[in-house]
Structures are given as C-alpha cells and as structure tokens.
Design a protein around this motif. Structure first.
Motif, PDB file in Angstrom:
ATOM      1  N   GLY A  53     -21.325 -41.380 -14.318  1.00  0.00           N
ATOM      2  CA  GLY A  53     -22.654 -41.252 -14.926  1.00  0.00           C
ATOM      3  C   GLY A  53     -22.714 -40.306 -16.104  1.00  0.00           C
ATOM      4  O   GLY A  53     -21.903 -39.393 -16.223  1.00  0.00           O
ATOM      5  N   PRO A  54     -23.668 -40.524 -16.985  1.00  0.00           N
ATOM      6  CA  PRO A  54     -23.744 -39.764 -18.235  1.00  0.00           C
ATOM      7  C   PRO A  54     -24.264 -38.346 -18.015  1.00  0.00           C
ATOM      8  O   PRO A  54     -25.298 -37.948 -18.554  1.00  0.00           O
ATOM      9  N   ALA A  55     -23.539 -37.568 -17.209  1.00  0.00           N
ATOM     10  CA  ALA A  55     -23.991 -36.215 -16.892  1.00  0.00           C
ATOM     11  C   ALA A  55     -24.109 -35.367 -18.145  1.00  0.00           C
ATOM     12  O   ALA A  55     -25.039 -34.568 -18.286  1.00  0.00           O
ATOM     13  N   TYR A  56     -23.165 -35.549 -19.075  1.00  0.00           N
ATOM     14  CA  TYR A  56     -23.196 -34.754 -20.300  1.00  0.00           C
ATOM     15  C   TYR A  56     -24.431 -35.080 -21.125  1.00  0.00           C
ATOM     16  O   TYR A  56     -25.017 -34.197 -21.761  1.00  0.00           O
ATOM     17  N   VAL A  57     -24.842 -36.354 -21.126  1.00  0.00           N
ATOM     18  CA  VAL A  57     -26.043 -36.763 -21.858  1.00  0.00           C
ATOM     19  C   VAL A  57     -27.279 -36.112 -21.239  1.00  0.00           C
ATOM     20  O   VAL A  57     -28.145 -35.587 -21.935  1.00  0.00           O
ATOM     21  N   LEU A  58     -27.348 -36.138 -19.918  1.00  0.00           N
ATOM     22  CA  LEU A  58     -28.495 -35.548 -19.228  1.00  0.00           C
ATOM     23  C   LEU A  58     -28.564 -34.046 -19.443  1.00  0.00           C
ATOM     24  O   LEU A  58     -29.650 -33.494 -19.656  1.00  0.00           O
TER      25      LEU A  58
END
Length: 226
Positions: free
Chosen positions: A125-130
């Motif tokens: 999942g896009p944890a860095y985006v969040l």
C-alpha cells in the motif's frame, strides 16, 4: 504580490477542476461547481452556538459568496455563523478562514487514521503517499490558522488599523492560503493514482472539499476592504 497570488490561485484551480472532472460536468462548473458529499466540517473556533441569521446578514453573505467560485458551498457553510460576522467583511473572512482551518485539521486527523491502520488495503500500500499527504494537509491547516490569526489582528484593531497594516495582513493571508491550496493539490495528485479503493476515494473527496473551502476563504480575504 497580488499578481503572483492570482497566478498561483489560477494554476491551483486548474489542478482542482481537472482532478474532479470525472464527477463535475463542464456546464455546471462554469456557474458554481458542485461539492463532493461529505459530513459538515466542525465549527470554526471563533463561532458561538449556531444561530438564525437575520435577512440582512443572509443578503450580505449571498453578495459576498457570489464573488467566489463556490457560492453555494460558501453560503451553506457560513450562514450558520452569521451571528459571528453580521455584515462585517473582515469578520466574514476570519470565519471562513477559521472554518477552513478546522476542516483541514479534521482531514489531517482522518488521513493519519488511515495511515495508522496500514495504508489503503492494497499490496504494498501507498504508505509513503499517505504519510506525505498527512504532512501536507497538516501544514495546510497550520497555514490557514496563521491566516486566521492575521485577519483576527485587523478585526481587533478595527478602525485604528492603518492602511499599511491592512494591506500587510491581507497580503500575508493571501500568501498563506495560496500555499495551503498548493499543499492540498499535492495531496490530491498523489492520491489520484490510488483512487480505486474506498479509503482513497474518501480522502480525495475530503481534500477536494478542503480545496474548495480554501478557495472560498481566499476569495473572501481578497474582497476585504483595503
């Protein structure tokens, strides 16, 4: 400063409209772009309990909101706080900015909740985006708060505020609100590729609503008497 603010605002509005094009028809966008559905934001910190505004206040607010890109949203979100601003354009701008700051704080909290539960449920999942989105939205909330504080100084000074003080405060508020819109646009752009999931859709919608709120606040600041 005013020219740079107008240019920055125009660019960000372009980003906003292209991001939500799938849910907004071009015919309606020219008049008053509809807002995505979402729970109402919390009241601004300057607001007393909601009140029934007199007709003079309602008419004043309609006239002021007509100068914004989102006049329906402007009117519906601010009329409950008519007893805060009455027919005072400085207090109206302050209420709009404070409401925007409260909305951004709520959005920041929601993004952090999604981060805490492990992204948006996708493999890797896009944890860095969040995380980046949480930071940019939190920063936008801080910028909106600074803008509200600046407008609050003018309200406190009243007729004693000098022309220089007024112009300086308006310029600062314009700069900070424009920067807040840039942060919101960044978050929306980062989330867009992940828009297939429910959480992503919720956060994109929330960020778009926040951008509209910031746009309204900026327009009302621009309309303050100098």
């Amino acid at each position: 400063m005013a020219s740079r603010t107008r240019t920055t605002t125009s660019l960000l509005i372009f980003v906003l409209t292209t991001t939500v094009a799938a849910s907004t028809s071009s015919a309606n966008a020219a008049a008053s772009p509809p807002s995505p559905k979402a729970p109402p934001p919390p009241p601004p910190p300057t607001a007393p309990p909601r009140c029934m505004a007199p007709q003079s206040v309602a008419a004043f607010l309609r006239t002021r909101c007509a100068t914004t890109l989102y006049r329906v949203t402007c009117y519906n979100t601010l009329i409950p706080y008519g007893c805060v601003f009455h027919t005072n354009p400085v207090r109206l701008a302050r209420a709009a900015v404070d409401l925007n700051a409260a909305q951004l704080r709520a959005l920041s909290t929601r993004v952090k909740e999604v981060v805490a539960r492990g992204g948006m449920g996708q493999p890797g999942g896009p944890a860095y985006v969040l995380r980046d989105c949480a930071g940019t939205v939190s920063s936008a909330a801080g910028l909106a708060r600074k803008s509200g504080d600046e407008i609050g100084k003018l309200d406190a000074a009243g007729s004693n505020a000098t022309v220089t003080q007024v112009r300086w405060a308006i310029s600062n508020a314009q700069t900070w609100l424009s920067a807040a819109m840039a942060n919101e646009a960044t978050c929306t752009e980062e989330l867009a590729p992940w828009g297939g999931g429910a959480a992503a859709k919720e956060l994109v919608a929330g960020t778009v609503i926040a951008m509209q709120s910031t746009s309204v606040a900026l327009a009302l600041v621009n309309g303050m008497p100098r």
